[in-house]
Write an enzyme that holds these catalytic residues in place. Structure first.
Site, mmCIF file in Angstrom:
data_model
loop_
_atom_site.group_PDB
_atom_site.id
_atom_site.type_symbol
_atom_site.label_atom_id
_atom_site.label_comp_id
_atom_site.label_asym_id
_atom_site.label_seq_id
_atom_site.Cartn_x
_atom_site.Cartn_y
_atom_site.Cartn_z
ATOM 1 N NE ARG A 103 -7.653 2.793 -0.395
ATOM 2 C CZ ARG A 103 -7.049 1.634 -0.296
ATOM 3 N NH1 ARG A 103 -7.338 0.678 -1.131
ATOM 4 N NH2 ARG A 103 -6.159 1.414 0.632
ATOM 5 C CB THR A 107 -17.673 3.473 -0.869
ATOM 6 O OG1 THR A 107 -16.776 4.521 -1.297
ATOM 7 C CG2 THR A 107 -18.809 4.086 -0.074
ATOM 8 C CG ASP A 202 -0.770 5.425 2.747
ATOM 9 O OD1 ASP A 202 -0.204 6.273 2.021
ATOM 10 O OD2 ASP A 202 -1.987 5.422 2.948
ATOM 11 C CG ASP A 205 0.457 7.774 5.301
ATOM 12 O OD1 ASP A 205 0.006 8.843 4.842
ATOM 13 O OD2 ASP A 205 -0.224 6.988 5.982
HETATM 14 N N1 URA Z 1 -2.390 2.531 -1.562
HETATM 15 C C1 URA Z 1 -1.189 2.452 -0.931
HETATM 16 O O1 URA Z 1 -0.536 3.470 -0.708
HETATM 17 N N2 URA Z 1 -0.748 1.237 -0.538
HETATM 18 C C2 URA Z 1 -1.429 0.104 -0.767
HETATM 19 O O2 URA Z 1 -0.948 -0.976 -0.413
HETATM 20 C C3 URA Z 1 -2.671 0.194 -1.435
HETATM 21 C C4 URA Z 1 -3.127 1.420 -1.826
#
Ligand code: URA
Length: 211
Positions: A103, A107, A202, A205
């Site tokens: 993403r 935006t 994330d 990550d």
């Molecule tokens: N992507 C992720 O890795 N974690 C989120 O909470 C939202 C999107």
């Protein structure tokens, strides 16, 4: 669009450890793999089979085998890669295609940066794997892409979903096609940065480190 939240004590237990900020990357990867194997069992419930004649040591009989064309598993890079083995373990004859999507952090729109998929997906059952259904933008774009190329059935397998993302996905899909979502849990909401709350942070990550 059908939504299937997998209600199972092992799923709930593993998800709790996964959410824990103190769970290190190697354990996180292992848990994602285990969780996906459990989700895959539910996600493959509608996989198409055909009758198959065999002989046991005792007698001929008719069983089933997975029908052609083989299902296609599509991890969305990069976090979806952490879910690939869990799915192909149960569907070893599936083919695997890749979609690189991320993403745009300003935006929040999905941008495709890599595509390794067959052009013709006529009559295919595709399993899209992406750990987090947050705003829904990535999954909507990926599902649109698969349906435009003729996929017959799309099953999205996610670890966590936000209610907002499910709403976006189900509005975008409508009754256009056979699409379902299989997820371990639906969380409370999205925060102002479009992270799932309480979520797990994330996913990319936590699987692979910050690169
Ligand atoms: N992507 C992720 O890795 N974690 C989120 O909470 C939202 C999107």
């Amino acid at each position: 669009m059908r939504v299937h939240v997998v209600d199972h004590p092992l799923v709930a237990h593993k998800l709790t450890v996964l959410r824990d900020v103190n769970t290190p990357s190697p354990n996180f990867r292992q848990l994602v793999d285990e969780l996906v194997t459990l989700l895959a069992y539910e996600a493959t419930r509608d996989v198409k089979t055909e009758p198959h004649e065999i002989e046991t040591p005792v007698a001929p009989t008719v069983g089933v085998r997975i029908a052609e064309p083989m299902p296609l598993v599509v991890p969305i890079l990069r976090a979806g890669l952490g879910m690939l083995d869990g799915l192909t373990r149960l569907l070893p004859t599936a083919e695997v295609g890749f979609l690189g999507m991320q993403r745009d952090e300003e935006t929040l729109e999905a941008v495709t940066y890599a595509n390794r998929l067959p052009d013709d997906l006529t009559d295919r059952h595709c399993f899209l794997v992406d750990p987090m259904l947050a705003t829904g933008g990535t999954l909507v774009a990926a599902i649109d892409y698969l349906l435009e190329r003729g996929a017959r059935h799309v099953t999205a397998v996610c670890l966590l979903a936000a209610p907002e993302g499910i709403e976006v996905l189900s509005t975008a899909v409508g009754d256009r096609a056979d699409v379902e979502l299989v997820v371990a849990a639906v969380d409370e909401k999205l925060d102002e940065n479009a992270y799932i709350v309480p979520g797990l942070g994330d996913a990319g990550d936590r699987l692979y480190g910050i690169v």
